[in-house]
Design a protein around this motif. Structure first.
Motif, PDB file in Angstrom:
ATOM      1  N   CYS A  58     -38.112 -38.723 -76.041  1.00 36.80           N
ATOM      2  CA  CYS A  58     -37.789 -37.302 -75.874  1.00 36.80           C
ATOM      3  C   CYS A  58     -36.441 -37.081 -75.175  1.00 36.80           C
ATOM      4  O   CYS A  58     -35.551 -36.442 -75.711  1.00 36.80           O
ATOM      5  CB  CYS A  58     -38.929 -36.636 -75.104  1.00 36.80           C
ATOM      6  SG  CYS A  58     -38.598 -34.979 -74.522  1.00 36.80           S
ATOM      7  N   TYR A  60     -35.730 -35.232 -72.622  1.00 37.53           N
ATOM      8  CA  TYR A  60     -35.575 -33.931 -71.954  1.00 37.53           C
ATOM      9  C   TYR A  60     -35.303 -34.163 -70.474  1.00 37.53           C
ATOM     10  O   TYR A  60     -35.991 -34.948 -69.825  1.00 37.53           O
ATOM     11  CB  TYR A  60     -36.852 -33.111 -72.149  1.00 37.53           C
ATOM     12  CG  TYR A  60     -36.882 -31.800 -71.406  1.00 37.53           C
ATOM     13  CD1 TYR A  60     -36.364 -30.642 -71.973  1.00 37.53           C
ATOM     14  CD2 TYR A  60     -37.446 -31.713 -70.128  1.00 37.53           C
ATOM     15  CE1 TYR A  60     -36.399 -29.432 -71.301  1.00 37.53           C
ATOM     16  CE2 TYR A  60     -37.489 -30.509 -69.446  1.00 37.53           C
ATOM     17  CZ  TYR A  60     -36.965 -29.370 -70.031  1.00 37.53           C
ATOM     18  OH  TYR A  60     -37.005 -28.176 -69.362  1.00 37.53           O
ATOM     19  N   CYS A 106     -37.526 -37.213 -69.575  1.00 33.83           N
ATOM     20  CA  CYS A 106     -38.862 -37.380 -70.149  1.00 33.83           C
ATOM     21  C   CYS A 106     -38.830 -38.590 -71.078  1.00 33.83           C
ATOM     22  O   CYS A 106     -38.028 -38.653 -72.004  1.00 33.83           O
ATOM     23  CB  CYS A 106     -39.278 -36.116 -70.911  1.00 33.83           C
ATOM     24  SG  CYS A 106     -40.836 -36.280 -71.792  1.00 33.83           S
ATOM     25  N   CYS A 111     -42.476 -36.601 -78.112  1.00 32.46           N
ATOM     26  CA  CYS A 111     -43.024 -35.666 -77.129  1.00 32.46           C
ATOM     27  C   CYS A 111     -43.253 -34.287 -77.765  1.00 32.46           C
ATOM     28  O   CYS A 111     -42.352 -33.716 -78.374  1.00 32.46           O
ATOM     29  CB  CYS A 111     -42.049 -35.566 -75.960  1.00 32.46           C
ATOM     30  SG  CYS A 111     -42.438 -34.285 -74.799  1.00 32.46           S
ATOM     31  N   HIS A 114     -41.776 -30.971 -75.407  1.00 33.52           N
ATOM     32  CA  HIS A 114     -40.335 -30.655 -75.441  1.00 33.52           C
ATOM     33  C   HIS A 114     -39.734 -30.789 -76.835  1.00 33.52           C
ATOM     34  O   HIS A 114     -38.508 -30.863 -76.967  1.00 33.52           O
ATOM     35  CB  HIS A 114     -39.567 -31.596 -74.499  1.00 33.52           C
ATOM     36  CG  HIS A 114     -40.053 -31.584 -73.088  1.00 33.52           C
ATOM     37  ND1 HIS A 114     -40.433 -32.728 -72.423  1.00 33.52           N
ATOM     38  CD2 HIS A 114     -40.226 -30.556 -72.230  1.00 33.52           C
ATOM     39  CE1 HIS A 114     -40.831 -32.406 -71.189  1.00 33.52           C
ATOM     40  NE2 HIS A 114     -40.714 -31.098 -71.052  1.00 33.52           N
TER      41      HIS A 114
HETATM   42 ZN    ZN Z   1     -40.638 -34.647 -73.342  1.00 36.95          ZN
END
Ligand code: ZN
Length: 167
Positions: A58, A60, A106, A111, A114
């Protein structure tokens, strides 16, 4: 002070100018939010290049949470950490964290929470910047209308006075 303007007109123009400045500040905040998104994307990319995370991670950045609240972001942007980020256009790991490359990121695979974060956040912000820009144009126009009307009245008065003097 402009001799052509009444006190009321002066106040109207001043408040329009103040509102315009406010809108400009809001737009600047939004632009910084966009910058933070881009820097977070760069940081994710760098972590992938460094072999620390895979393409399906991810990435994020937890600091993007501040984007959902104008006041939280303003506080972040003016904090020492935020000021440093926007002055250098670099996004290091969160302050106090040791692992520079992926801390605060993250690391979930595919994911859901997000999903598409960069696109989603940027889309909302671009929309907001456009709306703020339209409001700023309107406010500017309001100030101009008051100023033009006062100028016109002043010219008329002057013309009348000249006419009386000629008589
Ligand atoms: Zn994430």
């Amino acid at each position: 002070m402009d001799e052509k303007l009444s006190g009321e007109e002066e106040r109207l123009i001043e408040s329009a100018a103040a509102e315009h400045r406010q809108l400009e500040e809001e737009m600047e905040l939004c632009r910084r939010m966009l910058t933070l998104i881009e820097l977070a994307q760069d940081r994710r990319r760098a972590a992938i290049t460094a072999g620390r995370i895979g393409e399906d991670i991810c990435g994020y950045d937890q600091r993007l949470d501040t984007i959902s609240s104008r006041d939280a972001f303003a506080a972040f942007a003016t904090s020492p950490e935020g000021e440093n980020i926007f002055a250098t256009s670099k996004l290091p790991g969160p302050i106090g964290e040791e692992d520079e490359i992926v801390k605060g990121m993250c690391e979930k695979k595919r994911c859901k929470a997000h999903a598409g974060w960069a696109k989603m956040l940027a889309l909302g912000l671009r929309h907001q910047i456009r709306e703020l820009g339209e409001q700023a144009v309107e406010v500017e126009e309001q100030g101009r209308i008051v100023r033009d009307a006062a100028g016109e009245r002043w010219r008329r008065k002057k013309a009348e006075k000249n006419w009386v003097e000629v008589l």
